[in-house]
Design an enzyme around this catalytic site. Structure first.
Site, short mmCIF file in Angstrom:
data_model
loop_
_atom_site.label_atom_id
_atom_site.label_comp_id
_atom_site.label_asym_id
_atom_site.label_seq_id
_atom_site.Cartn_x
_atom_site.Cartn_y
_atom_site.Cartn_z
N LYS A 184 47.20 -119.98 8.39
CA LYS A 184 48.23 -119.54 7.45
C LYS A 184 47.73 -119.71 6.01
CE LYS A 184 52.93 -120.78 6.07
NZ LYS A 184 54.14 -121.52 6.41
N GLU A 202 39.32 -128.02 9.12
CA GLU A 202 38.81 -127.87 10.50
C GLU A 202 38.51 -126.41 10.80
OE1 GLU A 202 41.48 -129.58 9.58
OE2 GLU A 202 41.81 -131.35 10.84
N GLY A 233 54.16 -122.88 10.43
CA GLY A 233 52.99 -122.87 11.32
C GLY A 233 53.36 -123.03 12.78
N ARG A 234 54.23 -124.01 13.07
CA ARG A 234 54.57 -124.27 14.49
C ARG A 234 55.58 -123.26 15.03
NH1 ARG A 234 55.87 -127.98 10.99
NH2 ARG A 234 58.01 -128.64 10.59
N GLU A 290 56.70 -132.67 15.04
CA GLU A 290 56.39 -132.33 13.65
C GLU A 290 57.68 -131.90 12.94
OE1 GLU A 290 52.31 -130.71 12.98
OE2 GLU A 290 53.44 -129.11 12.01
N HIS A 350 52.19 -138.41 40.25
CA HIS A 350 51.16 -139.36 40.70
C HIS A 350 50.60 -140.15 39.53
CE1 HIS A 350 51.05 -137.63 44.78
NE2 HIS A 350 51.50 -136.57 44.13
N LYS A 388 45.51 -133.77 5.69
CA LYS A 388 44.58 -132.78 5.15
C LYS A 388 43.88 -133.31 3.90
CE LYS A 388 46.82 -128.64 7.07
NZ LYS A 388 47.32 -127.29 6.92
#
Ligand code: G6Q
Length: 527
Positions: free
Chosen positions: A206, A212, A266-267, A352, A383, A492
Site C-alpha cells: 500500500k 521487508e 491493509g488488513r 491488529e 492432537h 517499521k
C-alpha cells in the site's frame, strides 16, 4: 460518549453475570428443547449455531441493549456513509465499497469512489484474462507459469489465505508463491523453484515504503535482471499500491500498476488490487464471486435487525466472554484443510484491529479489549492444544467451521472429519463424569459452529466479511479505533535505527543494557 462501563447495560450485564455464571449449558439444553432454534441464525445455507454458549434469552437481550447503547447501528451507518471513522488517521473505512455489487454510490468527501473502484477492477480483469490466456508473455515470449506475490502483513496474509482456501479453483499450470519475510531464506527457497522466463512478480505494498517488501522486491529484481536483462522488468513486474511515485522510482512501469486508496486498510485490502494474485490464481469471475459473497454479508450486516445480525451476535458473545468471564483468548478451528491459513489471517484482522488500549477520546480503557486469537485446522488441533480447551484452567471460547461437502470426496474422509466437527463442541459443552478426577471433563465450555454447503468463493467471501464486521462491532463497543495500527508503524521505525549498528562498530551506549549486550554479542559472533 458515555464510557462503556457507565452504560446501564454494562451494569445490568455485570449483575446478570453473577446470576448465570454457574449455570451449566447441559441443564439449559435439558430444560429447553427449542434452544437450538432460538440460538441459531441462517443466511441461505450458512448456519451459525450459537446455542452452545453460556447465555440465556435474558443474556442476549442485555447484550443487545449494550450494542444499542454503544451506538453500533449509528457507527455502522457512518462506516457505510464514508465518514472518517478511522479518527487517528482521519480516513474513511470503505473496504465495503470494494465489493459493492449494487449501483449505490460510496462518497469520500462528497466524491463517489465507485467509478475508480470499477476502473481498477476492469484493469485487473483485462490483465488476469490476458495472462491466463497466454497473451501476456514474459520478455522472451514465454507464457507466465508462476506468480510470486511480494508483500507483508495485509499485503500478504489475505491473498495467501484466500489462494490456499480456493486451491480447487486454481489451475495446475499456473502456480502461486508468497514471499513476505525479510529473512533471505524465504525468497531464496521460492526463487529456487522459479524460472525467470515464466515468472511474474507482484509487488504488493500500500505505502511502497515497507522495508521487508522493498528488500524482497529488490532481490527478485536483481535475480531477474541477471538472467534476462533490465528491459525484462516491464514484462515480469507489476505493482499494487497507493504510491505511484515510489512504484515508478522502483522501476515498475506505471502502466503495470494497479491502484487502491488510503481508505482501504491493509488488513481489509484483499478485495482491492491487493487481490490480484487471488484473481490470477482462480480467474476473474471467481474473484468476483468472492466479492459478491462479501457483499451479501455486507447487506445482511447493514440491514438486519441487531437480534438476527450474524456479525453482531458473534461480536456480542465475544464481548460477553472477554469482559464478563475474563476470557483472554479465542480459538478459530476450521475443519477444512484448505482453510489452514484462516486463523493466521484472522489473527491479524482481529488482533491488529482490536489490540488497543486507548478509547476514541484518548482515555486508557479500564476493561479488556481484543482477545488473543489462535487456531489450527481440525483435526490436527485436536492432537495438539485441545487438551487445554477441554481440561485446562482457562476458558477458551471456540468457533468451529466446516462445509457439508468436500472439494475432494475421497472415501469417507469427509464424514470422518465432520464426525469430529460435531463431536468436539458437544463434548466441550456436555463434559463427562468419571471415577478419576483426571478423567473428568467439567464441560460448560462455549463454542459457535458455522456450517455451510461448500467452501466456494462466495462462501469464503461471506465468511471473511462476517469476521470483519464482528471485529468492527466489538471495536465500537470497546470504543476503540479498530482501523489504525500504531504498533505496526513503531516496528517499521525501530529496525531502521538499529540497522547501521549491525554493519559498523558504532557506539551502543544509548541502548538499554540488554539490547546493547545482544548487539555486541551479535557483532562478536559475526567476526
Ligand atoms: C495492515 C497493516 C500492515 C500492513 C503491512 C504492509 O492493516 O497496516 O499489516 O499491511 O505493514 O504495509 P504495506 O502494504 O504498506 O507494505
Amino acid at each position: 460518549m458515555r464510557p462503556l462501563t457507565q452504560l446501564p447495560a454494562w451494569d445490568a450485564l455485570k449483575r446478570h453475570h453473577g446470576a448465570v455464571c454457574n449455570l451449566h449449558m447441559r441443564d439449559l439444553f435439558a430444560t429447553d428443547r427449542q434452544r437450538f432454534q432460538k440460538f441459531s441464525l441462517k443466511l441461505d445455507d450458512l448456519l451459525l449455531d450459537y446455542s452452545k454458549n453460556r447465555v440465556t434469552e435474558e443474556t442476549m437481550g442485555l447484550l443487545l441493549d449494550l450494542a444499542r447503547q454503544s451506538g453500533v447501528e449509528e457507527r455502522r451507518d457512518q462506516m457505510f456513509s464514508g465518514a472518517p471513522i478511522n479518527s487517528t488517521e482521519a480516513r474513511p473505512v470503505l473496504h465495503v465499497a470494494l465489493r459493492n455489487r449494487s449501483q449505490r454510490a460510496f462518497l469520500v468527501q462528497g466524491q463517489d469512489v465507485m467509478p475508480e473502484v470499477r476502473r481498477v477492477l476492469a484493469q485487473m480483469r483485462s490483465f488476469v484474462e490476458d495472462l491466463r490466456a497466454g497473451k501476456w508473455l514474459g520478455a522472451t515470449g514465454m507464457p507466465i507459469r508462476h506468480i510470486v506475490n511480494i508483500g507483508i502483513g495485509g499485503s500478504d496474509l489475505g491473498p495467501l489465505m484466500v489462494t490456499e482456501a480456493l486451491k480447487p479453483y486454481g489451475r495446475d499450470d499456473l502456480t502461486s508463491s508468497f514471499v513476505s519475510n525479510v529473512d533471505g531464506s524465504h525468497i531464496h527457497q521460492i526463487l529456487k523453484k522459479c524460472s525467470p522466463e515464466t515468472t511474474l512478480f507482484i509487488v504488493a505494498s500500500k505505502t511502497f515504503t515497507t522495508l521487508e517488501t522493498l528488500a524482497n522486491a529488490g532481490t527478485a529484481r536483481s535475480w531477474l535482471v541477471q538472467a534476462l536483462g533490465e528491459p525484462a522488468v516491464a514484462r515480469h513486474f507489476v505493482a499494487l499500491s497507493t504510491n505511484a511515485q515510489s512504484v515508478t522510482a522502483f522501476g515498475i512501469d506505471p502502466a503495470n500498476m494497479f491502484a487502491f486508496w488510503d481508505w482501504v486498510g491493509g488488513r481489509y485490502s484483499l478485495w482491492s488490487a491487493i487481490g490480484l494474485s487471488i484473481a490470477l490464481a482462480i480467474g476473474f469471475s471467481e474473484f468476483e464471486a468472492l466479492l459478491a459473497g462479501a457483499f451479501e454479508m455486507d447487506e445482511h450486516f447493514r440491514t438486519a435487525p441487531l437480534a438476527t445480525n450474524m456479525p453482531v451476535i458473534m461480536a456480542l458473545l465475544g464481548v460477553w466472554y472477554s469482559n464478563f468471564f475474563d476470557a483472554a483468548v479465542h480459538a478459530v478451528l476450521p475443519y477444512d484443510q484448505y482453510l489452514h491459513r484462516f486463523p493466521a489471517y484472522l489473527q491479524q484482522a482481529d488482533m491488529e484491529s482490536n489490540g488497543k488500549s486507548v478509547t476514541l477520546e484518548g482515555r486508557p480503557v479500564d476493561y479488556a479489549t481484543g482477545p488473543v486469537l489462535f487456531g489450527e485446522p481440525g483435526t490436527n488441533g485436536q492432537h495438539a492444544f485441545y487438551q487445554l480447551i477441554h481440561q485446562g484452567t482457562r476458558l477458551v471460547p471456540c468457533d468451529f467451521i466446516a462445509a457439508a461437502n468436500s472439494a475432494n470426496p475421497v472415501g469417507c474422509h469427509h464424514e470422518l472429519l465432520l464426525a469430529n466437527f460435531f463431536a468436539q463442541p458437544e463434548a466441550l459443552m456436555m463434559g463427562k463424569a468419571a471415577d478419576q478426577p483426571y478423567k473428568a471433563f467439567l464441560g460448560n465450555r462455549p463454542s459457535n459452529s458455522l456450517l455451510y454447503a461448500r467452501l466456494d468463493p462466495r462462501t469464503l467471501g461471506r465468511l471473511i466479511a462476517l469476521y470483519e464486521h464482528k471485529i468492527f462491532v466489538q471495536g465500537v463497543i470497546w470504543q476503540i479505533n479498530s482501523f489504525d495500527q500504531w504498533g505496526v508503524e513503531l516496528g517499521k521505525q525501530l529496525a531502521k535505527t538499529i540497522l547501521p549498528e549491525l554493519i559498523d562498530d558504532r557506539a551502543l551506549d544509548h541502548h538499554d543494557g540488554s539490547t546493547a549486550g545482544l548487539i555486541a554479542y551479535f557483532r562478536h559472533l559475526r567476526r
